[in-house]
Design an enzyme around this catalytic site. Structure first.
Site, short mmCIF file in Angstrom:
data_model
loop_
_atom_site.label_atom_id
_atom_site.label_comp_id
_atom_site.label_asym_id
_atom_site.label_seq_id
_atom_site.Cartn_x
_atom_site.Cartn_y
_atom_site.Cartn_z
CD GLU A 137 -2.88 1.07 2.43
OE1 GLU A 137 -2.82 0.09 3.20
OE2 GLU A 137 -3.73 1.98 2.55
CE LYS A 141 -0.75 7.48 5.58
NZ LYS A 141 -1.09 7.00 6.89
CG HIS A 180 -7.22 0.01 1.87
ND1 HIS A 180 -6.22 0.16 2.79
CD2 HIS A 180 -7.43 -1.32 1.74
CE1 HIS A 180 -5.83 -1.04 3.20
NE2 HIS A 180 -6.54 -1.95 2.58
C1 RNT Z 1 -2.90 3.77 6.71
C2 RNT Z 1 -3.36 2.78 5.72
C3 RNT Z 1 -3.67 1.40 6.27
C4 RNT Z 1 -4.38 1.43 7.61
C5 RNT Z 1 -4.84 0.08 8.09
C6 RNT Z 1 -5.29 0.11 9.52
O1 RNT Z 1 -2.86 5.03 6.19
O2 RNT Z 1 -4.46 3.26 5.04
O3 RNT Z 1 -4.35 0.67 5.33
O4 RNT Z 1 -5.48 2.28 7.57
O5 RNT Z 1 -3.86 -0.84 7.88
ZN ZN Z 2 -5.48 1.92 3.73
#
Ligand code: RNT
Ligand code: ZN
Length: 416
Positions: A224, A226, A284
């Site tokens: 993921e 960010k 997400h």
């Molecule tokens: C954090 C990410 C991640 C979390 C979860 C709890 O910015 O979005 O996915 O929200 O793992």
């Molecule tokens: Zn997330």
């Protein structure tokens, strides 16, 4: 809602859409098959059951609405109740800190399948499939850097944790006969200027390569990206550019959290570009308000456009849809239902787009006609189709779920 009203409204809507070449029954069928991964951390503000350490890693749940789930039984009870209010079969997305540790402290480099056996059994009994997440935050060794830490001891600790999590996900996937999607999100970053941007990214890539080496057919890994975390504003090791390159070269699933980009960036536009190079997407679905605030997902332009792009890319089956928000200021079960239903509505709206006609108009250079139809599509009787979808699946239609949640609050969550 009166049954005859739902049915009449649907019959009219069906005809209206059919005139534009859209088959509403088919859209409903596709929506019924669309699983949404319910993030277990909405029940308890990302607390988990490891110990009572506070939430770190640059994420935050704000609010203190009463009734949060305090233990594994309450999390499960809430999820079972949530299921009764949603059409379709969904998944549950668990973080490592939600293991069944039996009251003992189990450190992250010691976790095993045995701590998730009761989740596997519960999921089977309740017809849920499981997804999984390693957990790098809320731990004394979290610091600013986990998998990207130059300190070998700390890095190895997190590598071991993440490897173990992949094996747990593999066991889940095998038990449910369907791959468990395991997300790796690490908070790694720096609050202030760093002169080692490249170095930390090299280390993260190396750690991930080491973690992903093991072949585990029951699971699929995703990573993921960010923009920033709270207290880690100046630098994020796992930025979008980093993970785009990583996923494209390693053929790993890219996790796209809709809250993880600049507030004015067009998240929907990323879908078609990413899908050219990465095998699949993990979503997400969230709602950033001014920043990555993790507000409850609603049916807004961003989310609508996002799913339109997925459908227009013919890629609904290349995306694993999950939710990620944690609002502690309102009824948490209510937040679940609002966000999941909003996601379903956005998917349905995308499936009901008169795409063939729109594409034909574009090919013919009929710009006015295309724009006009895009505008008209916004006010087609979409709500009647969503109501019928819920009615057909025996769950509350429209605002009826509000009363169900109020009842659950009165009888269950308010007593916690
Ligand atoms: C954090 C990410 C991640 C979390 C979860 C709890 O910015 O979005 O996915 O929200 O793992
Ligand atoms: Zn997330």
């Amino acid at each position: 809602m009166k049954e005859s009203n739902i049915l009449n409204a649907y019959a009219n809507a069906k005809e209206r859409y059919a005139a534009l070449g859209v088959d509403t029954d088919k859209a409903i069928e596709l929506l019924e098959k669309q699983q949404i991964s319910l993030h277990c951390w909405q029940t308890d503000d990302v607390s988990g059951f490891e110990n009572d350490s506070s939430l770190t890693g640059g994420i935050q749940a704000t609010g203190n609405y009463p009734g949060r789930a305090r233990n594994i039984d309450e999390v499960r009870a809430d999820l079972e109740f949530v299921k009764t209010l949603l059409a379709g079969n969904h998944r549950v997305n668990i973080h490592e800190i939600y293991g069944d540790f039996g009251g003992k402290f189990v450190d992250r480099d010691q976790v095993g399948v045995e701590h998730f056996q009761s989740w596997i059994d519960w999921a089977k009994d309740n017809n849920f499939k499981l997804d999984f997440n390693s957990t790098s935050f809320s731990h004394p060794k979290s610091g600013d850097l986990s998998l990207a830490n130059p300190d070998k001891e700390i890095r190895d600790f997190w590598i071991e944790h993440t490897k173990r999590c992949r094996r747990i996900a593999d066991a889940m996937g095998k038990a449910q006969n369907d791959p468990c999607i395991m997300n790796i999100w690490v908070h790694d970053g720096q609050k202030d200027y760093t002169v080692n941007r490249k170095k930390y990214r090299e280390i993260l890539a190396e750690s991930l390569d080491e973690i992903l080496k093991e072949d585990l057919p029951g699971m699929k890994s995703c990573v993921e990206a960010k923009l920033f975390g709270i207290g880690l504003e100046s630098y994020t090791v796992g930025s979008m550019d980093f993970y785009e390159g990583y996923c494209a070269t390693r053929k790993v699933i890219y996790t796209l959290d809709t809250g993880h980009y600049e507030p004015t960036e067009n998240v929907a536009d990323k879908v078609s570009a990413l899908l050219l190079y990465v095998p699949e997407l993990m979503l997400h679905v969230s709602r950033p308000v001014r920043w990555d605030s993790d507000h409850v997902t609603v049916m807004n332009d961003m989310t609508l456009d996002f799913f339109k792009e997925l459908v227009r890319s013919d890629a609904l089956d290349r995306a694993h849809v999950g939710l990620d928000y944690f609002d502690a200021s309102i009824n948490r079960i209510g937040a679940y239902i609002i966000g999941t239903r909003a996601t379903q509505k956005c998917i349905l709206s995308a499936l009901l787009e008169p795409l063939d006609t729109l594409r034909k108009l574009e090919a013919e250079g009929k710009g006015f006609q295309k724009l006009a139809l895009l505008e008209e599509a916004k006010t087609l009787p979409f709500g009647a189709v969503y109501d019928y979808f819920n009615y057909k699946n025996g769950v509350p239609v429209g605002e009826e779920y509000i009363a169900s949640i109020e009842k659950y609050e009165k009888e269950v969550t308010s007593k916690r």
